[in-house]
Design a protein around this motif. Sequence first.
Motif, PDB file in Angstrom:
ATOM      1  N   VAL A 129       0.853  -1.184   0.000  1.00 64.98           N
ATOM      2  CA  VAL A 129       0.000   0.000   0.000  1.00 64.98           C
ATOM      3  C   VAL A 129       0.890   1.235   0.000  1.00 64.98           C
ATOM      4  O   VAL A 129       1.894   1.298   0.724  1.00 64.98           O
ATOM      5  N   THR A 130       0.530   2.213  -0.821  1.00 70.83           N
ATOM      6  CA  THR A 130       1.148   3.532  -0.750  1.00 70.83           C
ATOM      7  C   THR A 130       0.120   4.479  -0.156  1.00 70.83           C
ATOM      8  O   THR A 130      -0.976   4.635  -0.703  1.00 70.83           O
ATOM      9  N   ALA A 131       0.445   5.092   0.979  1.00 69.95           N
ATOM     10  CA  ALA A 131      -0.473   5.983   1.694  1.00 69.95           C
ATOM     11  C   ALA A 131      -0.029   7.424   1.469  1.00 69.95           C
ATOM     12  O   ALA A 131       1.065   7.815   1.873  1.00 69.95           O
ATOM     13  N   ILE A 132      -0.898   8.205   0.828  1.00 69.06           N
ATOM     14  CA  ILE A 132      -0.582   9.608   0.552  1.00 69.06           C
ATOM     15  C   ILE A 132      -1.448  10.509   1.422  1.00 69.06           C
ATOM     16  O   ILE A 132      -2.667  10.334   1.501  1.00 69.06           O
ATOM     17  N   ASP A 133      -0.819  11.467   2.071  1.00 68.82           N
ATOM     18  CA  ASP A 133      -1.543  12.479   2.837  1.00 68.82           C
ATOM     19  C   ASP A 133      -0.655  13.710   2.929  1.00 68.82           C
ATOM     20  O   ASP A 133       0.576  13.585   3.004  1.00 68.82           O
ATOM     21  N   GLN A 134      -1.277  14.891   2.924  1.00 68.17           N
ATOM     22  CA  GLN A 134      -0.488  16.122   2.990  1.00 68.17           C
ATOM     23  C   GLN A 134      -0.090  16.482   4.418  1.00 68.17           C
ATOM     24  O   GLN A 134       0.726  17.380   4.623  1.00 68.17           O
ATOM     25  N   CYS A 135      -0.629  15.773   5.403  1.00 67.67           N
ATOM     26  CA  CYS A 135      -0.391  16.110   6.808  1.00 67.67           C
ATOM     27  C   CYS A 135       0.618  15.149   7.446  1.00 67.67           C
ATOM     28  O   CYS A 135       0.355  13.941   7.575  1.00 67.67           O
ATOM     29  N   GLY A 136       1.757  15.694   7.853  1.00 66.39           N
ATOM     30  CA  GLY A 136       2.782  14.874   8.480  1.00 66.39           C
ATOM     31  C   GLY A 136       2.333  14.265   9.792  1.00 66.39           C
ATOM     32  O   GLY A 136       2.735  13.149  10.144  1.00 66.39           O
ATOM     33  N   GLY A 137       1.484  14.984  10.543  1.00 67.06           N
ATOM     34  CA  GLY A 137       0.998  14.456  11.814  1.00 67.06           C
ATOM     35  C   GLY A 137       0.165  13.207  11.625  1.00 67.06           C
ATOM     36  O   GLY A 137       0.235  12.259  12.428  1.00 67.06           O
ATOM     37  N   MET A 138      -0.634  13.172  10.565  1.00 65.37           N
ATOM     38  CA  MET A 138      -1.446  11.992  10.266  1.00 65.37           C
ATOM     39  C   MET A 138      -0.550  10.808   9.906  1.00 65.37           C
ATOM     40  O   MET A 138      -0.729   9.687  10.410  1.00 65.37           O
ATOM     41  N   LEU A 139       0.421  11.050   9.039  1.00 67.41           N
ATOM     42  CA  LEU A 139       1.283   9.959   8.596  1.00 67.41           C
ATOM     43  C   LEU A 139       2.182   9.452   9.723  1.00 67.41           C
ATOM     44  O   LEU A 139       2.522   8.266   9.760  1.00 67.41           O
ATOM     45  N   ALA A 140       2.565  10.325  10.649  1.00 70.40           N
ATOM     46  CA  ALA A 140       3.358   9.879  11.802  1.00 70.40           C
ATOM     47  C   ALA A 140       2.572   8.865  12.627  1.00 70.40           C
ATOM     48  O   ALA A 140       3.119   7.848  13.088  1.00 70.40           O
ATOM     49  N   LEU A 141       1.275   9.124  12.806  1.00 70.32           N
ATOM     50  CA  LEU A 141       0.434   8.186  13.550  1.00 70.32           C
ATOM     51  C   LEU A 141       0.174   6.921  12.740  1.00 70.32           C
ATOM     52  O   LEU A 141       0.050   5.830  13.306  1.00 70.32           O
ATOM     53  N   ASP A 186       5.149  -3.892   7.473  1.00 72.55           N
ATOM     54  CA  ASP A 186       6.216  -3.169   6.778  1.00 72.55           C
ATOM     55  C   ASP A 186       5.939  -3.008   5.281  1.00 72.55           C
ATOM     56  O   ASP A 186       6.850  -2.674   4.511  1.00 72.55           O
ATOM     57  N   ASN A 187       4.689  -3.219   4.866  1.00 76.96           N
ATOM     58  CA  ASN A 187       4.391  -3.123   3.435  1.00 76.96           C
ATOM     59  C   ASN A 187       3.548  -1.893   3.083  1.00 76.96           C
ATOM     60  O   ASN A 187       2.822  -1.882   2.100  1.00 76.96           O
ATOM     61  N   ILE A 188       3.665  -0.848   3.914  1.00 74.89           N
ATOM     62  CA  ILE A 188       3.005   0.427   3.625  1.00 74.89           C
ATOM     63  C   ILE A 188       4.068   1.502   3.470  1.00 74.89           C
ATOM     64  O   ILE A 188       4.914   1.696   4.349  1.00 74.89           O
ATOM     65  N   THR A 189       4.039   2.199   2.339  1.00 76.39           N
ATOM     66  CA  THR A 189       4.941   3.318   2.087  1.00 76.39           C
ATOM     67  C   THR A 189       4.157   4.623   2.213  1.00 76.39           C
ATOM     68  O   THR A 189       3.089   4.763   1.617  1.00 76.39           O
ATOM     69  N   CYS A 190       4.679   5.558   2.991  1.00 76.12           N
ATOM     70  CA  CYS A 190       3.992   6.835   3.220  1.00 76.12           C
ATOM     71  C   CYS A 190       4.620   7.942   2.371  1.00 76.12           C
ATOM     72  O   CYS A 190       5.850   8.027   2.256  1.00 76.12           O
ATOM     73  N   LEU A 191       3.761   8.767   1.801  1.00 69.42           N
ATOM     74  CA  LEU A 191       4.206   9.910   1.009  1.00 69.42           C
ATOM     75  C   LEU A 191       3.437  11.140   1.461  1.00 69.42           C
ATOM     76  O   LEU A 191       2.223  11.201   1.321  1.00 69.42           O
ATOM     77  N   GLN A 192       4.155  12.125   2.016  1.00 67.81           N
ATOM     78  CA  GLN A 192       3.518  13.367   2.456  1.00 67.81           C
ATOM     79  C   GLN A 192       3.525  14.359   1.308  1.00 67.81           C
ATOM     80  O   GLN A 192       4.550  14.969   0.981  1.00 67.81           O
ATOM     81  N   LYS A 193       2.368  14.511   0.683  1.00 66.50           N
ATOM     82  CA  LYS A 193       2.272  15.400  -0.463  1.00 66.50           C
ATOM     83  C   LYS A 193       0.812  15.633  -0.808  1.00 66.50           C
ATOM     84  O   LYS A 193      -0.034  14.769  -0.577  1.00 66.50           O
ATOM     85  N   ARG A 194       0.497  16.818  -1.328  1.00 63.71           N
ATOM     86  CA  ARG A 194      -0.838  17.055  -1.864  1.00 63.71           C
ATOM     87  C   ARG A 194      -0.997  16.243  -3.144  1.00 63.71           C
ATOM     88  O   ARG A 194      -0.064  16.140  -3.933  1.00 63.71           O
ATOM     89  N   TRP A 195      -2.209  15.715  -3.362  1.00 67.24           N
ATOM     90  CA  TRP A 195      -2.433  14.946  -4.575  1.00 67.24           C
ATOM     91  C   TRP A 195      -2.213  15.812  -5.816  1.00 67.24           C
ATOM     92  O   TRP A 195      -1.710  15.335  -6.835  1.00 67.24           O
TER      93      TRP A 195
END
Length: 284
Positions: free
Chosen positions: A85-97, A108-117
């Motif tokens: 899974v690639t999880a995209i969200d613009q909010c670092g606080g959300m992705l930290a949680l 360990d199979n989720i990659t996080c990307l902090q960015k606006r779509w």
Amino acid sequence: MAGIVNWSELWKISIAGHRHRRQNEDLVKTWDNRAQRFNERAMRHTEMTNKQIAKMHLEPDYTILDLGAGTGRLSIPIAKKVKSVTAIDQCGGMLALLKENMRKEGMDNITCLQKRWEDVVIGQDIEPHDVVIASHSLGMLDLQESLAKIDAAAKRYVYISTGLGSWMNRDDRDVKFQKDIFGQNDRHHGWHWDYILLYNILHDMKIYANVEIDDSESEHCYDDLDDAVKSWSEMQDIPPDKTDVLKEHLVKILKCNGDGKLCYRHTSKDVLIWWQRDGKSELR
């Protein structure tokens, strides 16, 4: 191609008005401040999450793109069923949680990307995924452009969850409360969140999506009235001078459950818009 009604421009007008009323607000900072409370609420909604996932076509070798992933309400259980899974969200606080929730689950199979779509570049930031999902996360100004990119990012399926009617299908008590708090120019006023606008934009793009509408019920519980006031103040941006109005509203709607908690039960209509891709991942 737009018909008699230009649905894309109508969306832009609605969203622009919404953003104008919140023009002095740093939305990323606002959601970062809400992240902990949001996580506590979102991760409890397992029944709603399971219903959403049950409607998706997922295979063990699939790659999933979760747009507006938040703290992982969908990403984490879906990751247990697929390759990655690639999880995209613009909010670092959300992705930290989300990362914290991953660690708790030993995943360990989720990659996080902090960015606006809007700023994501396919082929540079991400590659096309088998399935793209977006759950109540499409608040972009140019929705048609964002939908085109979503369609291009999907190799097999797209699933978009949204609402029907006014903001979260609020009842009369909620509407009155919002007006008492924010005045006639309620920041959630209007119908721009209704699924039909999104669907008509897709139709103009010659994407003829499927629509499924279901009744939904959620429950939010609090330790006491003060806990409820704090939660609502954080999640709905209640001005400090309106705390008494908030308390009066909560006294009316909160009910004691068997565990000594004060709970609020909310009913709404959930809409799933989905379509199957033709196997070609390119902008139409």
